[in-house]
Design a protein around this motif. Structure first.
Motif, short mmCIF file in Angstrom:
data_model
loop_
_atom_site.label_atom_id
_atom_site.label_comp_id
_atom_site.label_asym_id
_atom_site.label_seq_id
_atom_site.Cartn_x
_atom_site.Cartn_y
_atom_site.Cartn_z
N UNK A 612 0.68 -1.28 0.05
CA UNK A 612 0.04 -0.01 0.13
C UNK A 612 0.90 1.09 -0.13
N UNK A 613 2.21 1.08 -0.09
CA UNK A 613 2.98 2.31 0.21
C UNK A 613 2.99 2.87 -1.35
N UNK A 614 3.22 4.30 -1.64
CA UNK A 614 3.20 4.76 -3.12
C UNK A 614 4.52 4.30 -3.69
N UNK A 615 5.60 4.02 -2.92
CA UNK A 615 6.87 3.67 -3.71
C UNK A 615 7.35 2.58 -2.80
N UNK A 616 8.05 1.43 -3.49
CA UNK A 616 8.61 0.17 -2.95
C UNK A 616 9.90 0.22 -3.75
N UNK A 617 11.28 0.12 -2.67
CA UNK A 617 12.38 -0.04 -3.15
C UNK A 617 12.64 -1.37 -3.45
N UNK A 618 13.48 -1.71 -4.62
CA UNK A 618 14.17 -2.90 -4.95
C UNK A 618 15.77 -2.64 -4.92
N UNK A 619 16.44 -3.53 -4.41
CA UNK A 619 18.00 -3.44 -4.65
C UNK A 619 18.50 -4.10 -6.05
N UNK A 620 19.27 -3.67 -6.56
CA UNK A 620 19.81 -4.52 -7.75
C UNK A 620 21.52 -4.25 -7.80
N UNK A 621 22.18 -5.11 -8.87
CA UNK A 621 23.52 -5.00 -8.78
C UNK A 621 23.71 -4.39 -10.30
N UNK A 622 25.04 -3.91 -10.31
CA UNK A 622 25.28 -3.21 -11.54
C UNK A 622 26.03 -4.25 -12.42
N UNK A 623 26.52 -3.87 -13.76
CA UNK A 623 27.35 -4.61 -14.59
C UNK A 623 28.55 -4.97 -14.10
N UNK A 624 29.08 -3.81 -13.51
CA UNK A 624 30.39 -3.72 -13.20
C UNK A 624 30.62 -4.38 -11.57
N UNK A 625 29.90 -5.58 -11.44
CA UNK A 625 29.91 -5.67 -9.89
C UNK A 625 29.58 -7.21 -9.84
N UNK A 626 30.19 -7.80 -8.66
CA UNK A 626 29.47 -9.30 -8.73
C UNK A 626 29.54 -9.43 -6.93
N UNK A 627 27.93 -9.70 -6.72
CA UNK A 627 27.97 -9.92 -5.40
C UNK A 627 28.14 -8.35 -4.65
N UNK A 637 24.88 -0.29 -18.48
CA UNK A 637 23.79 -0.77 -18.85
C UNK A 637 22.68 0.08 -18.52
N UNK A 638 23.08 0.96 -17.62
CA UNK A 638 21.92 1.91 -17.27
C UNK A 638 22.51 3.27 -17.09
N UNK A 639 22.89 3.64 -18.54
CA UNK A 639 23.32 5.18 -18.66
C UNK A 639 24.42 5.67 -17.87
N UNK A 640 25.36 4.78 -17.41
CA UNK A 640 26.72 5.23 -16.57
C UNK A 640 26.32 5.78 -15.43
N UNK A 641 25.09 5.08 -14.57
CA UNK A 641 24.67 5.77 -13.27
C UNK A 641 25.73 5.19 -12.40
N UNK A 642 25.91 5.92 -11.34
CA UNK A 642 26.96 5.70 -10.35
C UNK A 642 26.10 5.09 -9.12
N UNK A 643 27.08 4.60 -8.12
CA UNK A 643 26.42 3.65 -7.03
C UNK A 643 25.46 4.56 -5.99
N UNK A 689 14.49 1.91 -7.85
CA UNK A 689 15.58 0.93 -7.78
C UNK A 689 17.01 1.51 -7.42
N UNK A 690 17.73 1.02 -6.57
CA UNK A 690 18.90 1.53 -6.12
C UNK A 690 20.01 0.27 -6.11
N UNK A 691 21.07 0.84 -5.77
CA UNK A 691 22.23 -0.39 -5.96
C UNK A 691 22.40 -1.15 -4.53
N UNK A 692 22.52 -2.33 -4.65
CA UNK A 692 23.11 -3.16 -3.39
C UNK A 692 24.83 -2.92 -3.39
N UNK A 693 25.34 -3.14 -2.55
CA UNK A 693 24.98 -3.10 -1.08
C UNK A 693 24.75 -1.65 -0.57
N UNK A 694 24.93 -0.66 -1.48
CA UNK A 694 24.70 0.68 -0.97
C UNK A 694 23.55 0.91 -0.13
N UNK A 695 22.37 0.58 -0.99
CA UNK A 695 20.98 0.88 -0.56
C UNK A 695 20.65 -0.09 0.73
#
Length: 720
Positions: A612-627, A637-643, A689-695
């Motif tokens: 029921x929350x207006x916004x729900x966060x999911x955490x994801x990994x980047x192309x230049x990341x492993x775990x 792959x996401x427009x050179x987004x930073x962490x 959507x925000x990056x794991x593990x920072x988020x």
């Protein structure tokens, strides 16, 4: 409109070449061509068929993840003057800088209350670790392993814990695919893949749910490309429309590279976060309406179908559309593709398992496959996409809190030693016990447990309350410098997989066991995990009837595993026969299910209510990341987004008074991310959507009650 982003392609080839040049072409060639299993994802490559060869013998089977992982191992030792900086100094480094410091080349120790590590000698380190552990109640400790370690090290690791007196043994699967094991056990009686790699070459329909293989399993894209080129369909279910899943220039295909990429997705559904069960029920409802169910298969090989079907037919289409966030027409379109398929494979990742109903969702994936008889024959089945190269093997050989009764009995018989039967802590239970001060020691083999945990502030406090922490690792990560202020920490440097002094084994996501030769000599003061564990056990348990020193011969360990773990019998002489193998009774090419009644079970669960929350966060990994490892700060792959980037749909950006490219503060009940950059992305409404593990600053400790997996991908958030 901006130019479409294409996964893979020349940039990735050039990146791989640049990485190889940085670490030395000779070193790179030696690492990549040696007969050692890749240490990246569980898709698997390497072993006795060749370094860049998969289990089908296909060459070249290599990707950026493989090369990035090797680049870490080939680094020079971290200078002592760097290691002895204060913890505060080291905390100034980001994940990328920590990863590129180099290899840990000597044991280091931080006394209780000290603000820095100091180098120590091996004998002192092992004597001190044994002395500290002897003063601790074994049940006030926990053992944790990543999926990087070998089967041999994992077996000795869990045996040491149990003989010492605790079943508090867990691994990183509790924070990734544990829900898969739970959900598949109730439906088909086995918790791993039912297909082998060869089955993917026979499939004409592949449904990928809650995963982004373009970033996390790049070589899997080659298999998806094959499905499309044979005229089949590849359908993705993911709240985010990932560019690399739409089109990918596969480096091993000249045609794909020259034509600017291959179309991968034939269809794409973007459900609201947490809407997977409703969507899967909708797909089943549409298949039933088409009369496409496998009536004979269901009658002969399944139970629970009548109740399950009645629940599906009771589901109102309007309720399904609202809960899933997908229209009936879109669901029916994809259902028609599935209904016409001859051989379907279902693959999924942590977008499925990282929810409080993750185990239920896995059951509904299995239900949908059973509906058309797509389990128990060639070219069709279930494929959980494992994220680490031996996480499945670590579970197979017993690094988990509860073992099957027959395995416990066999282990006791093999070593003539009575083992504890108490239920041990899973990973979250161990962390909760640490929070309350009930854990006095943690033995952590690989990984980055601190950053793998949700709710970073809570995790830091819990880890800091552990009086003694013993780490076995190849590199320094944030888990070695956060949550370590109050207690003692001892960090021991270990060999990488291709540096092992004797051969080791690993298991792929296809239940295929590989033999790694080891043998590369890089650093002169690192030791294999088995050697360290054997020497520690000999000191900690000097009167134990088990001769721990015999385990320094890895073949002794494999012979024990072969006697104890069902399906692992060929492991005993794998170093002599050089015959890699599939573990028995897991691949399902006939409908012989491992349940008590030998039938597959349709399982009925309620449809979760929409968030029921207006916004729900999911955490994801980047192309230049492993775990948790950060190889590159930006995501190509996401427009050179930073962490520190947060992504939303254009409509949600406007609705919440934000600006594309602007900054804001993202807040949850658990924490705050100050000054994040807002980026427009093709996401389902209400998704962030925000990056794991920072988020993980924002995520909470709420878990799936069945698998104990945290709900990393469904956190209510808002902007300030």
């Amino acid at each position: 409109m901006t130019k479409q982003t294409v996964g893979g392609g020349p940039k990735k080839v050039l990146y791989a070449l640049a990485t190889a040049r940085r670490i030395g072409l000779k070193n790179s060639a030696k690492a990549l061509t040696s007969h050692n299993a890749c240490k990246a994802c569980g898709l698997g490559m390497g072993g006795q068929r060749g370094g860049m060869v998969n289990e089908l013998g296909e060459f070249p089977s290599v990707c950026n993840k493989s090369i990035q992982a090797q680049s870490t191992d080939i680094q020079q030792p971290i200078p002592i003057e760097v290691l002895t900086h204060s913890l505060d100094d080291l905390r100034e480094l980001d994940g990328y800088e920590l990863e590129h410091l180099g290899r840990l080349g000597t044991p280091i120790y931080k006394p209780a209350g000290s603000d820095r590590y100091q180098p120590v000698e091996w004998d002192w380190a092992l004597d001190h670790a044994a002395a500290r552990l002897r003063d601790i109640d074994p049940n006030c400790s926990f053992f944790y392993s990543s999926g990087r370690s070998s089967n041999e090290a994992g077996f000795v690791f869990q045996l040491l814990a149990r003989v010492w007196g605790t079943n508090n043994v867990n691994n990183c699967s509790y924070y990734c695919h544990q829900a898969t094991g739970v959900g598949l056990d109730t439906t088909i009686g086995t918790g791993t893949s039912t297909v082998e790699l060869a089955d993917l070459g026979l499939a004409d329909f592949l449904l990928v749910i809650g995963a982004n293989p373009s970033s996390n399993h790049p070589r899997f894209i080659h298999q998806l490309k094959g499905v499309r080129e044979r005229g089949g369909d590849v359908v993705f279910i993911n709240p985010a429309k990932e560019p690399g899943l739409i089109k990918f220039a596969v480096p091993k295909s000249a045609r794909s590279m020259l034509t600017g990429g291959t179309e991968i997705a034939s269809d794409y559904l973007q459900p609201r976060i947490g809407g997977d069960i409703a969507l899967l029920k909708g797909l089943a409802k549409a298949v039933l309406a088409l009369g496409a169910e496998a009536t004979e298969f269901i009658a002969d090989h399944c139970t629970g179908f009548a109740e399950w079907r009645a629940d599906i037919e009771r589901q109102d289409w309007t309720e399904i559309e609202v809960a899933a966030g997908i229209s009936r027409a879109d669901i029916e379109r994809v259902a028609a593709l599935y209904a016409s398929a001859k051989n379907a494979v279902f693959a999924w990742g942590m977008g499925v398992t990282h929810h409080v109903h993750g185990s239920d969702t896995v059951e509904y994936i299995a239900n949908l496959a059973l509906l058309r008889g797509m389990i128990g024959r060639l070219g069709a089945g279930l494929l959980p996409l494992r994220g680490h190269s031996n996480v499945q093997g670590i579970g197979t050989i017993g690094v988990k809190p509860v073992l099957a009764d027959d395995v416990i009995v066999a282990m006791e018989r093999a070593f003539d030693f009575k083992l504890p039967r108490s239920k041990g802590y899973d990973t979250m239970a161990a962390m909760k016990a640490a929070e309350t001060g009930d854990i006095d020691a943690a033995i952590i083999m690989g990984g980055n447990l601190f950053q793998a945990n949700p709710q970073s502030g809570w995790a830091r406090t819990a880890m800091d309350r552990i009086g003694f922490k013993l780490f076995l690792t190849t590199t320094i990560n944030r888990g070695h410098i956060e949550g370590v202020d109050a207690g003692e920490s001892l960090i021991l440097p270990v060999t990488a997989r291709d540096e092992e002094w004797q051969p080791t084994t690993q298991e792929s996501m296809f239940n295929f066991v590989r033999l790694s030769d080891g043998g590369i000599d890089r650093l002169d003061n690192v030791r294999p995990e088995v050697t360290i564990l054997a020497d520690l056990a000999s000191r900690l348990l000097p009167d134990c009837p088990i001769d721990w020193q015999t385990f320094k011969q890895h073949r002794t360990i494999r012979e024990a595993i072969a006697k104890i773990v069902p399906g692992m019998e060929p492991l005993a002489d794998i170093d002599v026969a050089k015959q890699e193998f599939h573990i028995a009774n897991r691949l399902l090419h006939t409908p012989a299910f491992q349940t008590a009644d030998s039938k597959a079970h349709f399982v009925t669960r309620p449809t979760p209510k929409p968030h029921d929350a207006p916004l729900i966060l999911t955490t994801v990994r980047s192309e230049g990341q492993f775990n948790t490892i950060i190889y590159e700060r930006t995501d190509s792959y996401r427009g050179d987004a930073d962490r520190w980037t947060v992504m939303l749909s254009p409509a949600d950006i406007a609705a919440h008074g934000l600006n594309d490219g602007g900054t804001a503060t993202l807040v949850s009940a658990q924490g705050r991310m100050e000054g994040v950059t807002i980026k427009s992305f093709d996401l389902a409404k209400g998704s962030v959507m925000a990056y794991y593990p920072e988020a993980n600053i924002l995520t909470g400790t709420k878990i799936d009650p069945r698998s104990k997996t945290p709900s990393f991908k469904a956190t209510p958030v808002w902007f300030e």
